[in-house]
Design a protein around this motif. Sequence first.
Motif, PDB file in Angstrom:
ATOM      1  N   ASP A   1       0.875  -1.169   0.000  1.00  0.00           N
ATOM      2  CA  ASP A   1       0.000   0.000   0.000  1.00  0.00           C
ATOM      3  C   ASP A   1       0.913   1.220   0.000  1.00  0.00           C
ATOM      4  O   ASP A   1       1.481   1.581   1.029  1.00  0.00           O
TER       5      ASP A   1
ATOM      6  N   GLU B   1      -7.356   0.683  -4.154  1.00  0.00           N
ATOM      7  CA  GLU B   1      -7.290   0.521  -2.693  1.00  0.00           C
ATOM      8  C   GLU B   1      -8.590  -0.004  -2.072  1.00  0.00           C
ATOM      9  O   GLU B   1      -8.547  -0.929  -1.249  1.00  0.00           O
TER      10      GLU B   1
ATOM     11  N   ASP C   1     -12.435   5.223   2.106  1.00  0.00           N
ATOM     12  CA  ASP C   1     -11.015   5.212   2.455  1.00  0.00           C
ATOM     13  C   ASP C   1     -10.518   6.657   2.509  1.00  0.00           C
ATOM     14  O   ASP C   1     -10.438   7.331   1.483  1.00  0.00           O
TER      15      ASP C   1
HETATM   16 MG    MG Z   1      -4.210   4.685   2.133  1.00  0.00          MG
END
Ligand code: MG
Length: 487
Positions: A9, A146, A168
Motif C-alpha cells: 500500500d 485501494e 477510504d
Molecule cells: Mg491509504
Amino acid sequence: MAKVLLGIDLGTTNTVCCRFDNSIDFVKFRGKDLLPSVLYYRDGKIIVGDAARKKAITYPGNVVFSSKTYMGDDEKNWKIQDKEFIPTEVAEEVLKEVVKEAKKAYNADECAAVITVPAYFTSKQYRETEKAAEAAGLEVIELLPEPMAASIAYGIDENKDQTIFVIDIGGGTFDVSILRIEGNEFKTIGVDGDRRLGGDDFDKVLVELCLRQLRRDFGINLSSQEKSGLDTILYKQIMRKLQFESEKAKIELSVMEETDIIIPSLIPRENGAINFQLHVTRSEFIDRSEELIDRIESITRRCLADSKCSVTDIDKVILVGGSSNILAVRELVEKIFGQSPYSDKDLSKLVAIGAAIKATGDKTLIKNKTIKVTNILSHSFGTEVVNDRFSIILPKGTEYPCKLSQTYTTVVDYQSSVRIGIYEGEDTENINNNFYYDEYNLDGIEKNLAGIPKIEVTFHFDKNKVLHVYSKDLKTGANSNREIKVR
Ligand SMILES: [Mg+2]
Ligand SMILES: Nc1ncnc2c1ncn2[C@@H]1O[C@H](COP(=O)(O)OP(=O)(O)OP(=O)(O)O)[C@@H](O)[C@H]1O
C-alpha cells in the motif's frame, strides 16, 4: 532464485508492505509496520522513512512529504540542492526501501508485488505508479484499487454474498467504492473520490487556528513567508513544527474531547522566544472542518446516486485509512447509511493485507476462494469535438474489458482529414480540463459537404488496461488506429 510475493500500500503518508503466506505478516521498517512515505535528500544522500521524517524540522527544505497527491502532475517537482525530484521518483525511492527490507526479511532475491492505488486515480497516475515500481526493481503483478484491496481483506473472512461501501480516507486521498461480493467474485459497482482530500487537510484546519492565535496575540502573520518577514528556513521550520503538532492534536481529538497544542520556543525573538500554546476542543475542530466533511458527504452521496444504489442496498460500510478515525467522519457515515461502520482495529493496514492476499490469491485457494476481480473505469474516455467539447465514448463506471463506438462527422466542407484526440475525464464542455493522451489524423475521408461524411470511432479498453482506438470512414473505408497503454 527465491521470489517473495508482496502486497504494497503505497500511501500518501505511510507505506505498508504485507506478505500473506497462510498467515499475515508485515515487513518491518526500523521495527515498525508503517514506513513514512517521506524522502530526505542532502549532499548526494537519499534517506526514506522515519529517519527522513525526523530531519524535517532541522532541514525543512530537504524533505518531501505527501508527494503521492501530485502523482502524474508534470508541473510538480521538488528542487533540493543539485537535484530535482518528480513525484514518480519519490515513489520510486520509497519503494526501493520496501524492496530492500523485504528482500532482507524473507531472504529473497526478487520481489513481485500487487501495489495499491486510489480507485479514483487517473490512468496516467496508474502508469506513473507502475513506472516507479519497475524502476525500484519490483515485478508488478497488478495495480489494485485501494478499496478493492480493503474489501478483499475484509470479504475473505465473511462467507456471505453482500454489497459493501468502502470509504477510504488516508493522508492525502479520499476514495469511495461500492463493491459486490458474490462467492469468490469481487465486483466494483461504483467508484468516486477526490485525489486531494485527506488527513493533511484536517491538519491544516488546526494549523489555521494556530496562525490565527499567533496573529491575534503576537501580531505575527505566518500566512506566507513574505508576510512573516522571517527567512525561508526559519519560516519552513516553524510551519513544519505547527503541522506536526497539529497532526498530533488531531489524532488526540479522535479519542479526547479537548487537547492542547504546545510548542516551546516556537518563534525566536529578541525579547525572548514565543512559547506557543493553544487549547482546542473537538467541537471547535469539527466546526472548522465542516467544509471537508461536506465534501466527503457529497462525494459519498454522488457515488450512491451514480451507481443507482440506495442506502438500503448496502449491507455494510467499511472504513479504511487513518483519517476515518476522525469522529466526525464516523458520525457522517452513520447519518448517511443509518448504520455504524465496520472498522477493523487497524484501519491503516487493511489495504496492504488485501493486496498481499491478492498477490498470492490467484494461485492459492484461500478459504476455498480463488479471488476473481471485476473492475470498472473510474473515469470516462473519449475524443475532442467542435468548440473544445469532449465527447465521451467509454463512460465512467463501464465494466472492462469493454468496446464502444460513436459516429462523428465533419465541420468544414470538403475536409480530407479529421483529428482524433484521445482524452480521459468528465468535463464535456471544456476538454482542456480533462487529461490528454494522444492524437492522430484520419486521412482519406469522403470529400463532401460538412455533416455528410460518417466517421466511426471505437474505443476498446482491454483486460490489460490497454486502450485501442480505431477510426474508420464508413464510406471510403479509410482507417487508422492507435494503441495506448493507459495504465
Ligand atoms: Mg491509504
Ligand atoms: N486516530 C486518528 N485520528 C485521526 N487521524 C488519524 C488517526 N490516525 C491516523 N490519522 C491520520 O491518517 C492519515 C494517515 O492515514 P493512512 O496511513 O491510512 O494514509 P495513507 O494510506 O498514507 O494515505 P492515502 O491513502 O491518502 O494515500 C494521516 O493524516 C494521519 O494523521
